[in-house]
Write an enzyme that holds these catalytic residues in place. Structure first.
Site, PDB file in Angstrom:
ATOM      1  N   ARG A  70       0.816  -1.214   0.000  1.00 31.23           N
ATOM      2  CA  ARG A  70       0.000   0.000   0.000  1.00 31.23           C
ATOM      3  C   ARG A  70       0.853   1.269   0.000  1.00 31.23           C
ATOM      4  NH1 ARG A  70      -4.344  -1.883   4.558  1.00 31.23           N
ATOM      5  NH2 ARG A  70      -5.366  -3.517   3.362  1.00 31.23           N
ATOM      6  N   ARG A 130      -3.283   6.543   1.201  1.00 28.29           N
ATOM      7  CA  ARG A 130      -3.839   7.724   1.861  1.00 28.29           C
ATOM      8  C   ARG A 130      -2.895   8.420   2.825  1.00 28.29           C
ATOM      9  NH1 ARG A 130      -9.147   5.374   4.375  1.00 28.29           N
ATOM     10  NH2 ARG A 130      -7.859   3.485   4.410  1.00 28.29           N
ATOM     11  N   ARG A 150      -6.660  11.382  -5.776  1.00 26.60           N
ATOM     12  CA  ARG A 150      -7.930  10.678  -5.605  1.00 26.60           C
ATOM     13  C   ARG A 150      -9.096  11.662  -5.673  1.00 26.60           C
ATOM     14  NH1 ARG A 150      -9.966   6.111  -1.232  1.00 26.60           N
ATOM     15  NH2 ARG A 150     -12.170   6.409  -1.627  1.00 26.60           N
ATOM     16  N   ASP A 157      -7.013  -2.896  -7.250  1.00 25.67           N
ATOM     17  CA  ASP A 157      -7.675  -3.469  -6.084  1.00 25.67           C
ATOM     18  C   ASP A 157      -7.972  -4.934  -6.365  1.00 25.67           C
ATOM     19  OD1 ASP A 157     -10.347  -4.044  -4.355  1.00 25.67           O
ATOM     20  OD2 ASP A 157      -9.171  -2.468  -3.419  1.00 25.67           O
ATOM     21  N   TYR A 197     -14.916 -12.141   0.134  1.00 30.71           N
ATOM     22  CA  TYR A 197     -15.609 -10.876  -0.119  1.00 30.71           C
ATOM     23  C   TYR A 197     -16.833 -11.080  -1.007  1.00 30.71           C
ATOM     24  CZ  TYR A 197     -11.756  -8.132   1.840  1.00 30.71           C
ATOM     25  OH  TYR A 197     -10.821  -7.572   2.687  1.00 30.71           O
TER      26      TYR A 197
END
Length: 342
Positions: free
Chosen positions: A23, A27, A36, A73, A150
C-alpha cells in the site's frame, strides 16, 4: 540482471535488501489524496489509467523504493466477472453476495474479463515507460480464497464466517466459485505480465482463517495452480506469495506452490523465519506498520533488527501488512535510513 528486487527474488543475498511497502501508494501521502480527489472516487481512480499510474509513481518519486506495485484493487476481478462493486466511505468495499449456485448464473467466463480490466493493463504500459530504469514493476491479484470471502459476504468480515458457511453447506457452489476466480486470476495476471509487469504478487489476506485440509485445498492448491500456469506461460517470471497469518503453514509454502518469495506478516519472528524459512526461499517482510505511525527509536531499532536477522540470505524488506493512512510520511524516510545503516 541489475534490478535489486529481481536479484533478491532470484536467490541472491545482497548487502542491503531491496525495499518497497505494501500500500505504498495510499492515503498516508498528501499527493495521493489530491489525485484521488481529482478522480472523484476510488474505483474511478483505479480505472483512469493516467491517474492510477500517477499514484503508483508518487511514492517512487518521494522515496526511491526499489519496486513499484501497480495501483489497483483485488476486487476488480469480481467486478469484471459481473459482480456489483462499490465502496462506502469510511467502511470499505461492498459487493453483491453469493449464497447459492443461482447467484453465479450471470457471471462471465474467465476469458471475458478483459474489456473491463483493459484500463489496468494500460496503467501498466504507462508505468513501463515512466518508472526509473532501476525500479521493478510488480503486478498483483488477490488469491482465490480471499477474493471469494468478499464475494460471498458482500464485504470484509472479521472471521470470514459467510465463506466458511457456504463452503460447508454448499461445497459444489463454493468449489465452482473458487475455480472461476482461479481461472480468471490466471488470465488477469498473464495480461499484466504481457503489459509489462516484471513480478507478480498474490495476496491471500485471509489465509489464516483456514486450517488443516481446508488450508491445503483452498489456499495452497489454488495459488499453486495460478503460479504453475503463469510460470508455464511466462518462463522465469518471479512470484511472491503472501498467505497472511498462515502460522504453522508458512514452512514449505513457497516450495509447495512454486513461488520465489514468501511474504511474512507481523506475527512472524524474524530470527525464527531466518532459521526456518529463509534457507528454502527469499523472504519478504515484516515491519509492523504501526511503527510508521509512532516512529522514533523503536522504529529504527526494529527496522535494523529485521534487516540484520535476514542478512544471511535473500530478503526483501517490507511491512508485515499494508501501511496505514495515519502513518507519518517522514517516518518512511527514517525507516529507509535505518535499513541502509543496519
Amino acid at each position: 540482471m541489475t534490478k535489486t528486487l529481481l536479484r533478491a527474488l532470484a536467490g541472491e543475498t545482497l548487502p542491503t535488501p531491496p525495499v518497497w511497502m505494501m500500500r505504498q501508494a495510499g492515503r498516508y501521502l498528501p499527493e495521493y489524496r489530491a489525485t484521488r480527489a481529482k478522480a472523484g472516487d476510488f474505483l474511478s481512480l483505479c480505472y483512469t489509467s493516467d491517474l492510477a499510474a500517477e499514484v503508483t509513481l508518487q511514492p517512487i518519486r518521494r522515496y526511491g523504493f526499489d519496486a513499484s506495485i501497480l495501483f489497483a484493487d483485488i476486487l476488480l476481478i469480481p467486478q469484471a466477472l459481473g459482480a456489483d462493486l462499490w465502496f462506502v466511505t469510511g467502511e470499505g468495499p461492498r459487493l453483491s453476495t453469493i449464497t447459492s449456485a443461482g447467484d453465479m448464473a450471470h457471471f462471465k467466463g474467465k476469458d471475458d474479463i478483459h474489456d473491463t480490466l483493459a484500463p489496468i493493463y494500460e496503467t501498466i504500459r504507462i508505468l513501463t515507460r515512466e518508472l526509473p530504469a532501476e525500479t521493478t514493476l510488480i503486478g498483483f491479484a488477490g488469491a482465490p480464497w480471499t477474493v471469494a470471502t468478499y464475494m460471498i459476504a458482500g464485504r470484509g468480515t472479521p472471521d470470514q464466517a459467510p465463506a466458511h458457511a457456504l463452503r460447508d453447506g454448499d461445497p459444489e457452489t463454493f468449489d465452482a466459485l473458487i475455480d472461476l476466480i482461479t481461472g480468471a486470476t490466471i488470465e488477469y495476471l498473464s495480461q499484466q505480465v504481457q503489459a509489462g509487469a516484471e513480478v507478480i504478487k498474490l495476496f491471500d489476506s485471509w489465509a489464516g482463517s483456514l486450517n488443516g485440509d481446508a488450508f491445503e485445498r483452498y489456499s495452497l492448491q489454488p495459488i499453486k495452480r495460478i503460479v504453475t500456469a503463469l510460470k508455464s506461460r511466462h518462463p522465469g517470471l518471479p512470484v511472491i506469495v503472501f498467505p497472511r497469518e498462515a502460522g504453522d503453514n508458512y514452512p514449505g509454502f513457497a516450495k509447495a506452490v512454486g513461488a520465489d518469495c514468501l511474504a511474512l506478516d507481523t506475527s512472524v519472528d524474524a530470527i525464527w523465519a531466518a532459521e526456518t524459512l529463509q534457507p528454502e526461499t527469499c523472504v519478504q517482510g515484516n515491519l509492523d506498520p504501526k511503527l510508521l505511525v509512532t516512529g522514533g527509536q523503536p522504529l529504527i531499532d526494529e527496522a535494523q533488527r529485521i534487516t540484520r536477522a535476514f542478512r544471511g540470505g535473500p530478503h526483501v524488506f517490507n511491512l508485515g501488512h499494508g501501511i496505514t493512512p495515519d502513518a507519518d510520511p517522514e517516518n518512511v524516510h527514517v525507516m529507509l535510513d535505518a535499513i541502509r545503516s543496519a
